[in-house]
Design an enzyme around this catalytic site. Structure first.
Site, PDB file in Angstrom:
ATOM      1  N   ALA A 175       0.827  -1.211   0.000  1.00  0.00           N
ATOM      2  CA  ALA A 175       0.000   0.000   0.000  1.00  0.00           C
ATOM      3  C   ALA A 175       0.863   1.263   0.000  1.00  0.00           C
ATOM      4  CB  ALA A 175      -0.934  -0.011   1.210  1.00  0.00           C
ATOM      5  N   ARG A 201       2.414   1.539  -3.621  1.00  0.00           N
ATOM      6  CA  ARG A 201       1.494   1.877  -4.717  1.00  0.00           C
ATOM      7  C   ARG A 201       0.791   3.217  -4.504  1.00  0.00           C
ATOM      8  NH1 ARG A 201      -0.678  -4.021  -6.870  1.00  0.00           N
ATOM      9  NH2 ARG A 201       1.351  -4.585  -7.740  1.00  0.00           N
ATOM     10  N   ASP A 227       1.275  -8.403  18.884  1.00  0.00           N
ATOM     11  CA  ASP A 227       1.044  -8.249  20.330  1.00  0.00           C
ATOM     12  C   ASP A 227      -0.163  -7.364  20.689  1.00  0.00           C
ATOM     13  OD1 ASP A 227       3.283  -9.794  20.618  1.00  0.00           O
ATOM     14  OD2 ASP A 227       4.632  -8.127  21.086  1.00  0.00           O
ATOM     15  N   ARG A 262       3.163 -16.468  14.555  1.00  0.00           N
ATOM     16  CA  ARG A 262       3.560 -15.210  13.914  1.00  0.00           C
ATOM     17  C   ARG A 262       3.573 -15.299  12.389  1.00  0.00           C
ATOM     18  NH1 ARG A 262       8.633 -12.464  16.866  1.00  0.00           N
ATOM     19  NH2 ARG A 262       9.777 -13.229  15.090  1.00  0.00           N
TER      20      ARG A 262
HETATM   21  O1  F6P Z   1       6.703  -8.601  19.535  1.00  0.00           O
HETATM   22  C1  F6P Z   1       6.339  -9.718  18.810  1.00  0.00           C
HETATM   23  C2  F6P Z   1       6.853 -10.964  19.436  1.00  0.00           C
HETATM   24  O2  F6P Z   1       6.444 -12.061  18.658  1.00  0.00           O
HETATM   25  C3  F6P Z   1       6.445 -11.170  20.890  1.00  0.00           C
HETATM   26  O3  F6P Z   1       5.151 -11.680  21.014  1.00  0.00           O
HETATM   27  C4  F6P Z   1       7.524 -12.102  21.370  1.00  0.00           C
HETATM   28  O4  F6P Z   1       7.712 -11.999  22.769  1.00  0.00           O
HETATM   29  C5  F6P Z   1       8.732 -11.613  20.644  1.00  0.00           C
HETATM   30  O5  F6P Z   1       8.260 -10.953  19.481  1.00  0.00           O
HETATM   31  C6  F6P Z   1       9.727 -12.672  20.225  1.00  0.00           C
HETATM   32  O6  F6P Z   1      10.814 -12.034  19.649  1.00  0.00           O
HETATM   33  P1  F6P Z   1      11.980 -12.748  18.835  1.00  0.00           P
HETATM   34  O7  F6P Z   1      11.506 -12.941  17.436  1.00  0.00           O
HETATM   35  O8  F6P Z   1      13.100 -11.766  18.896  1.00  0.00           O
HETATM   36  O9  F6P Z   1      12.257 -14.041  19.520  1.00  0.00           O
END
Ligand code: F6P
Length: 319
Positions: A22, A25, A127, A253
């Site tokens: 986004a 573009r 988070d 994640r």
């Molecule tokens: O801030 C995002 C996050 O996934 C947190 O939930 C977690 O504590 C941290 O990053 C883990 O970080 P890293 O990728 O440095 O291990």
């Protein structure tokens, strides 16, 4: 403004690519040149920079992670490296920057803005711990991923008649645990914002057992001090039922962003490009009551996230 840069920083989050797309573009559409800075502030210091064209935004909207890569930079905490970063941007003729990241990245952005560079922050973190916005990019996807994992664990937990403690990410924030816990019907949700007596946790599990529950699910935020394995030991001893702990970790994640995250990323990315184009100063773009907002960066950095106690209490009633 004619030339802007964009970087992703800190832990990656689903929807970061949609945000990059986004910015690129919408920026090009306004007649600006957009430069991608790789590996966050680390890449900025090292001059790891490339111009992004329209097609750089192709085939990335639905992808998790970040095509720009990311890093946590300790060098960037020092003034001398911040000054150095500024000189790199100057050499490229980049007049403003979009930073996509969480709290730490926002602090870095603020430092740059204090040195005179207009910076717009987009909240990119699973988070949901940024005070100025109701939602961060990546949170909705992470909640849904976690929910699906809780479902899988529920099956095996039920077959074995166990108590399972599911530890979820979130750093010092309990939002991911709360939302996934309420959606996943957890018997107990443990978050850092609410101190919880271990005896009370055991009582809840025992109450469930007495009412005929063959298994129990405890969703525990990683920010809660008590180790999950230790909690499993204690529960096993106090309830007489087998207990296991599982730390979900990075699996939460990754993955393709949900529609809500793609929309938030797209709208806020376009807003960031527009703000820089209009020389609107340093801002943090977020969403409040469904509306995209652009808060003064200094104000945003000082806004603390309020934990939703009503929702937490309701989760307790419903479990
Ligand atoms: O801030 C995002 C996050 O996934 C947190 O939930 C977690 O504590 C941290 O990053 C883990 O970080 P890293 O990728 O440095 O291990």
């Amino acid at each position: 403004m004619k030339r802007i840069g964009v970087l992703t920083s800190g832990g990656d989050a689903p929807g970061m690519n949609a945000a990059i797309r986004a910015v690129v573009r919408a920026g090009i559409n306004l007649g600006m040149e957009v430069f991608g800075i790789f590996r966050g502030y680390e890449g900025l210091i090292d001059g790891d920079i490339k111009q992004l064209d329209w097609s750089s935004g192709g085939d990335i909207l639905h992808r998790g992670g970040t095509i720009l890569k990311t890093a946590r930079s300790t060098r960037f905490m020092e003034k001398k490296w911040q000054q150095h970063a500024l000189s790199i941007l100057d050499a490229y003729g980049i007049e403003g920057l979009v930073v996509i990241g969480g709290e730490g990245s926002m602090r870095g952005a603020y430092e740059l803005s204090q040195l005179g560079l207009p910076v717009v922050v987009l909240p990119g973190t699973i988070d949901n711990d940024m005070g100025y916005t109701d939602l961060t990019i990546g949170f909705d996807t992470a909640v849904n991923t976690t929910l699906s994992l809780i479902g899988n664990i529920r099956d095996t937990s039920s077959s074995h008649e166990r108590t399972t403690i599911i530890e979820v990410m979130g750093r010092h924030c309990g939002d991911l645990a709360l939302h996934a816990g309420i959606g996943g019907g957890a018997d107990v949700i443990m978050v850092p914002e609410v101190p919880q007596d271990i005896n009370e946790v055991c009582r809840k599990v025992l109450r469930g057992q007495a009412s005929g529950k063959v298994h129990s699910i405890i969703v525990k935020a990683e920010g809660v001090e008590l180790e999950s394995a230790k909690l499993a030991e204690i529960l096993e001893e106090m309830t007489g039922r087998e207990a296991r702990a599982v730390v979900l970790g990075y699996i939460q994640r990754g993955g393709s962003p949900t529609e809500a995250d793609r929309r938030l990323a797209s709208l806020s990315g376009a807003k960031a490009a527009e703000l820089l184009y209009n020389d609107a100063g340093s801002r943090a773009v977020g969403v409040v009551n469904g509306e995209i907002t652009a808060v003064d960066l200094e104000k945003a950095i000082n806004m603390k996230r309020e934990f939703d106690m009503d929702m937490y209490k309701l989760a307790g009633i419903l479990s």
